[in-house]
Design a protein around this motif. Structure first.
Motif, PDB file in Angstrom:
ATOM      1  N   ARG A   1      -5.192   7.288  -0.184  1.00  0.00           N
ATOM      2  CA  ARG A   1      -5.690   6.390   0.873  1.00  0.00           C
ATOM      3  C   ARG A   1      -7.200   6.154   0.782  1.00  0.00           C
TER       4      ARG A   1
ATOM      5  N   LEU B   1      -9.002   2.919  -0.305  1.00  0.00           N
ATOM      6  CA  LEU B   1      -9.310   1.830   0.642  1.00  0.00           C
ATOM      7  C   LEU B   1     -10.787   1.823   1.003  1.00  0.00           C
ATOM      8  N   ASN B   2     -11.463   2.931   0.691  1.00  0.00           N
ATOM      9  CA  ASN B   2     -12.884   3.018   1.044  1.00  0.00           C
ATOM     10  C   ASN B   2     -13.803   2.452  -0.038  1.00  0.00           C
TER      11      ASN B   2
ATOM     12  N   LYS C   1      -1.892  -2.017   1.817  1.00  0.00           N
ATOM     13  CA  LYS C   1      -2.249  -0.874   2.677  1.00  0.00           C
ATOM     14  C   LYS C   1      -1.013  -0.070   3.055  1.00  0.00           C
TER      15      LYS C   1
ATOM     16  N   LYS D   1      -4.986   4.863  12.132  1.00  0.00           N
ATOM     17  CA  LYS D   1      -6.271   5.494  12.445  1.00  0.00           C
ATOM     18  C   LYS D   1      -6.770   4.964  13.775  1.00  0.00           C
TER      19      LYS D   1
HETATM   20  N1  GLY Z   1      -9.600   1.556   6.831  1.00  0.00           N
HETATM   21  C1  GLY Z   1      -9.244   2.541   5.911  1.00  0.00           C
HETATM   22  C2  GLY Z   1      -8.010   3.302   6.278  1.00  0.00           C
HETATM   23  O1  GLY Z   1      -7.316   2.942   7.197  1.00  0.00           O
HETATM   24  O2  GLY Z   1      -7.731   4.284   5.660  1.00  0.00           O
END
Ligand code: GLY
Length: 353
Positions: free
Chosen positions: A239, A242-243, A225, A143
């Protein structure tokens, strides 16, 4: 030394975690990067401590190197600074077969990574994250973004680096506030996927405990991750877990003008506010909030804030995580098990009180 492969087909890359790796970046990339020129994008704070070390490591391998340094701080993550970076890359004569290295925290990785994604329609780049938050989170997964006046990270891309080199030794110069900022994010990882790591954190008492276990913490968070990104690179499903803590956390950060609470502090507050409610709704195992709260408090991280829920709802309404009239919220079943729940936005008041 620890290595994690992020399997993304032709975009596959390695994360290497090793004390002292900063000085070896030049020799590490020599085997697979055929660039002549390397532009290092970094900020004023990091450049003054580590810029020369990285530059020397690259020059030793005969790369032609330019350091592009922008003023430290989130306020630099904008289109104006990006334009200046493009101008410097053009003046340096960087071509599509050359390389960009981002050296710094989350702002540098996002801004420099977006420059790499967009300059000449994409130049290879490598992340060398220097803050704990960047080492466990923002440097991994591709990202990249800049902020707009209307909000954070509103212009961006998914653009994977060619490698990520993480030197845990760099954390020794990280100010305490930012060590804790990253640690809150590490706690989040343990909450959503790793009960054993959470238990390790419960046994830690001091910043030295964090620094001395940094390699393991980074390895475990990046492994979590990495697996999630492999399953859902473009953030359309898994994903989003992760939030956890981020929807409320982001609203808190924004409400206070992004300068009272760090990202990790916002996430800590968000994890507690959400879990307190879901525990009462019998979604989350009893006692979970208390355990997370105790851990955050031990490291001087805030766990609550004076902010009316209507203000939080107002900010969430504009959040890019919203999709039509629905929003996905992230809850814990128990520590180590985070889950997504898709709800109608009109029901948000049941979950965010
Ligand atoms: N920081 C959350 C993501 O990379 O999806």
């Amino acid at each position: 030394m620890q290595k994690i492969k992020i399997n993304l087909g032709p975009k596959t890359y390695d994360i290497e975690i090793e004390a002292g790796i900063l000085e070896k970046v030049g020799s590490k990339i020599k085997s697979f990067i055929s660039a002549e020129k390397v532009a290092i994008i970094t900020d004023t704070n990091v450049d003054s401590i580590y810029g020369e070390i990285l530059e020397n490591s690259l020059k030793k391998e005969n790369y032609i190197v330019e350091r592009i340094v922008f003023p430290a701080g989130e306020q630099s993550k904008n289109l104006q600074v990006l334009e200046k970076i493009y101008a410097r890359l053009s003046d340096f004569g960087l071509t599509r077969s050359d390389l960009i290295i981002t050296l710094g925290g989350g702002v540098t990785g996002d801004l420099g990574g977006f420059a790499a994604a967009s300059f000449l329609r994409g130049v290879d780049f490598i992340q060398v994250p220097t803050s704990l938050l960047a080492q466990i989170d923002s440097s991994v997964g591709g990202k990249v973004a800049v902020d707009l006046p209307s909000g954070k990270n509103l212009v961006g891309h998914f653009y994977q680096p060619k490698a990520v080199y993480i030197d845990p030794e760099l954390l020794r110069t990280l100010p305490e506030k930012y060590l804790h900022d990253g640690f809150a994010e590490a706690i989040k990882y343990s909450c959503i996927r790793d009960l054993d790591l959470f238990k390790k954190f419960e046994k830690m008492d001091t910043d030295d405990d964090i620094i001395n276990s940094a390699e393991e913490i980074i390895f475990r968070c990046c492994s979590i991750k990495g697996k999630i990104v492999e399953n859902d690179e473009l953030d359309k499903g898994e994903r989003m877990v992760l939030n956890f803590g981020h929807t409320i956390g982001h609203a808190v950060e924004k409400y206070y003008g992004f300068d009272k609470y760090t990202h990790g502090e916002g996430v800590g507050i968000g994890m507690i506010r959400m879990t307190d409610t879901t525990e009462r709704l019998n979604i989350t195992e009893k006692g979970t909030t208390e355990r997370i709260e105790k851990l955050l408090k031990k490291f001087n991280l805030p766990t609550s804030v004076q902010m009316d829920s209507s203000e939080i709802h107002k900010i969430i309404k504009m959040d890019k995580k919203k999709s039509g009239s629905k929003i996905t919220i992230i809850v814990l079943k128990k520590i180590g098990q985070g889950e997504l729940i898709k709800i109608d936005f009109k029901d948000i008041g049941q979950y965010i009180i």
